[in-house]
Write an enzyme that holds these catalytic residues in place. Structure first.
Site, mmCIF file in Angstrom:
data_model
loop_
_atom_site.group_PDB
_atom_site.id
_atom_site.type_symbol
_atom_site.label_atom_id
_atom_site.label_comp_id
_atom_site.label_asym_id
_atom_site.label_seq_id
_atom_site.Cartn_x
_atom_site.Cartn_y
_atom_site.Cartn_z
ATOM 1 N N ASN A 18 0.879 -1.178 0.000
ATOM 2 C CA ASN A 18 0.000 0.000 0.000
ATOM 3 C C ASN A 18 0.911 1.220 0.000
ATOM 4 O O ASN A 18 2.108 1.089 0.287
ATOM 5 C CB ASN A 18 -0.973 -0.054 1.197
ATOM 6 N N ASN A 67 -7.914 -7.715 9.800
ATOM 7 C CA ASN A 67 -7.937 -8.346 8.480
ATOM 8 C C ASN A 67 -8.085 -9.867 8.507
ATOM 9 O O ASN A 67 -8.082 -10.504 7.456
ATOM 10 C CB ASN A 67 -6.678 -7.972 7.689
ATOM 11 N N ARG A 86 0.502 -11.443 2.080
ATOM 12 C CA ARG A 86 -0.248 -11.685 3.332
ATOM 13 C C ARG A 86 -1.011 -13.011 3.331
ATOM 14 O O ARG A 86 -1.594 -13.380 4.353
ATOM 15 C CB ARG A 86 -1.214 -10.518 3.625
ATOM 16 N N ARG A 133 -8.670 -4.064 -2.104
ATOM 17 C CA ARG A 133 -8.302 -5.339 -1.492
ATOM 18 C C ARG A 133 -9.404 -6.396 -1.554
ATOM 19 O O ARG A 133 -9.126 -7.574 -1.466
ATOM 20 C CB ARG A 133 -7.900 -5.128 -0.040
ATOM 21 N N HIS A 162 -8.445 0.269 2.491
ATOM 22 C CA HIS A 162 -9.401 -0.547 3.253
ATOM 23 C C HIS A 162 -10.518 0.378 3.731
ATOM 24 O O HIS A 162 -10.246 1.521 4.126
ATOM 25 C CB HIS A 162 -8.743 -1.140 4.508
ATOM 26 N N ASP A 164 -11.965 0.509 6.533
ATOM 27 C CA ASP A 164 -11.795 1.014 7.902
ATOM 28 C C ASP A 164 -10.771 2.141 8.015
ATOM 29 O O ASP A 164 -10.565 2.682 9.099
ATOM 30 C CB ASP A 164 -11.480 -0.130 8.888
ATOM 31 N N ALA A 250 2.921 1.271 8.199
ATOM 32 C CA ALA A 250 2.476 0.064 7.488
ATOM 33 C C ALA A 250 1.089 0.273 6.886
ATOM 34 O O ALA A 250 0.536 -0.625 6.233
ATOM 35 C CB ALA A 250 2.447 -1.121 8.438
ATOM 36 N N CYS A 256 -7.275 -1.194 12.836
ATOM 37 C CA CYS A 256 -6.618 -2.325 12.155
ATOM 38 C C CYS A 256 -5.991 -3.291 13.159
ATOM 39 O O CYS A 256 -5.845 -4.476 12.866
ATOM 40 C CB CYS A 256 -5.512 -1.839 11.234
HETATM 41 N N1 ARG Z 1 0.266 -3.450 5.933
HETATM 42 C C1 ARG Z 1 -1.077 -3.920 6.031
HETATM 43 C C2 ARG Z 1 -1.646 -4.153 4.650
HETATM 44 O O1 ARG Z 1 -1.346 -3.377 3.780
HETATM 45 C C3 ARG Z 1 -1.918 -2.944 6.808
HETATM 46 C C4 ARG Z 1 -3.284 -3.445 7.099
HETATM 47 C C5 ARG Z 1 -4.164 -2.428 7.781
HETATM 48 N N2 ARG Z 1 -5.367 -3.009 8.202
HETATM 49 C C6 ARG Z 1 -6.574 -2.455 8.107
HETATM 50 N N3 ARG Z 1 -7.580 -3.072 8.633
HETATM 51 N N4 ARG Z 1 -6.777 -1.327 7.471
HETATM 52 O O2 ARG Z 1 -2.350 -5.082 4.398
#
Ligand code: ARG
Length: 262
Positions: A18, A67, A86, A133, A162, A164, A250, A256
């Site tokens: 991201n 997630n 991931r 995503r 995302h 959220d 991140a 998150c």
């Molecule tokens: N580095 C993670 C990703 O890019 C961050 C996830 C953040 N989570 C969230 N629920 N927004 O997947």
């Protein structure tokens, strides 16, 4: 509330999936651990139960428990991550939720879905994001699996990849959201479907202010939520700003790092 969290023992920026993640902008591990601990202790002080999942080496983003899955009514729709980076987390999330007694629901292979990061309930209705995503096809499948109505929202700004990160249900009739992160028709849908909306300017949202959680009228979020203090107070909430700098590297914040299980 029981909240699933994962200690940041193996957290770091090891890949870039991201716009926030830069391998050359590493995490200060000590700070990360302190910031995570602050959040953990804040929940404890607010009488929340924290359920810890074991962190795994080689899974630096496991700290972002939101997630793992979408949980509802003792059922869990397991995530299938969009990026291979991931996907290695999936069996660990499956086992963690299965062990906790959830009825596990799996989406058909190849359909991307990133759990509570992209799907949030406002009352009985599920608001779900797509565009980065989560595949829009996932929305119908989740609705069927959980027998709930789904409102699909299109995300358009890669910094808010995302749901959220730009949308936060506070109660069944109050949400805060960043209109500019959505396609205009989706921003309109939010305004039409929710009785009271708190609009968050994009320059506030980039501080992860919307990545928040309401615990008994207190909105726990990153420090950026300070600038929403008056709007939130007007709507009956107080704020609890927490330093989140290491997790923002991140692309994550308070929400998150937290998966409410009930
Ligand atoms: N580095 C993670 C990703 O890019 C961050 C996830 C953040 N989570 C969230 N629920 N927004 O997947």
């Amino acid at each position: 509330m029981s909240i699933l969290m994962c200690r940041p023992d193996f957290f770091g920026i090891e890949y870039e999936i991201n716009p926030w993640m830069k391998v050359r902008n590493p995490v200060d591990r000590e700070q990360a651990s302190k910031q995570w601990q602050d959040l953990y202790l804040s929940y404890r002080r607010l009488d929340q139960t924290i359920d810890l999942v074991e962190p795994r080496p080689g899974q630096p983003d496991m700290v972002f428990t939101a997630n793992a899955a979408l949980v509802h009514d003792r059922k869990a729709v397991l995530s299938h991550f969009a990026y291979p980076e991931r996907q290695g987390e999936e069996p660990f999330w499956w086992a963690a939720l299965y062990d906790r007694g959830f009825e596990m629901k799996l989406l058909p292979g190849g359909v991307a879905f990133e759990g509570a990061g992209d799907a949030l309930f406002v009352g009985d209705r599920l608001f779900a994001g797509y565009g980065f995503r989560t595949d829009i096809e996932a929305h119908r499948l989740i609705g069927e699996a959980l027998d709930v109505e789904v409102v699909s929202l299109e995300l358009v700004d890669p910094r808010f990849y995302h749901l959220d990160t730009c949308f936060c249900p506070l109660t069944r009739d109050v949400v805060m959201y960043a209109p500019d992160a959505f396609a205009p028709a989706s921003a309109r849908t939010i305004r039409q479907r929710v009785a009271h909306v708190i609009e968050v300017p994009i320059d506030v949202a980039v501080a992860f202010a919307c990545n928040a959680i309401n615990v008994g009228g207190r909105v726990l979020s990153s420090q950026g939520v300070e600038s929403l203090k008056h709007d939130l107070k007007h709507a009956g909430f107080s704020v609890l700003p927490l330093p989140m700098t290491e997790f923002i590297k991140a692309g994550g914040g308070v929400r998150c790092l937290s998966l409410p299980l009930d």
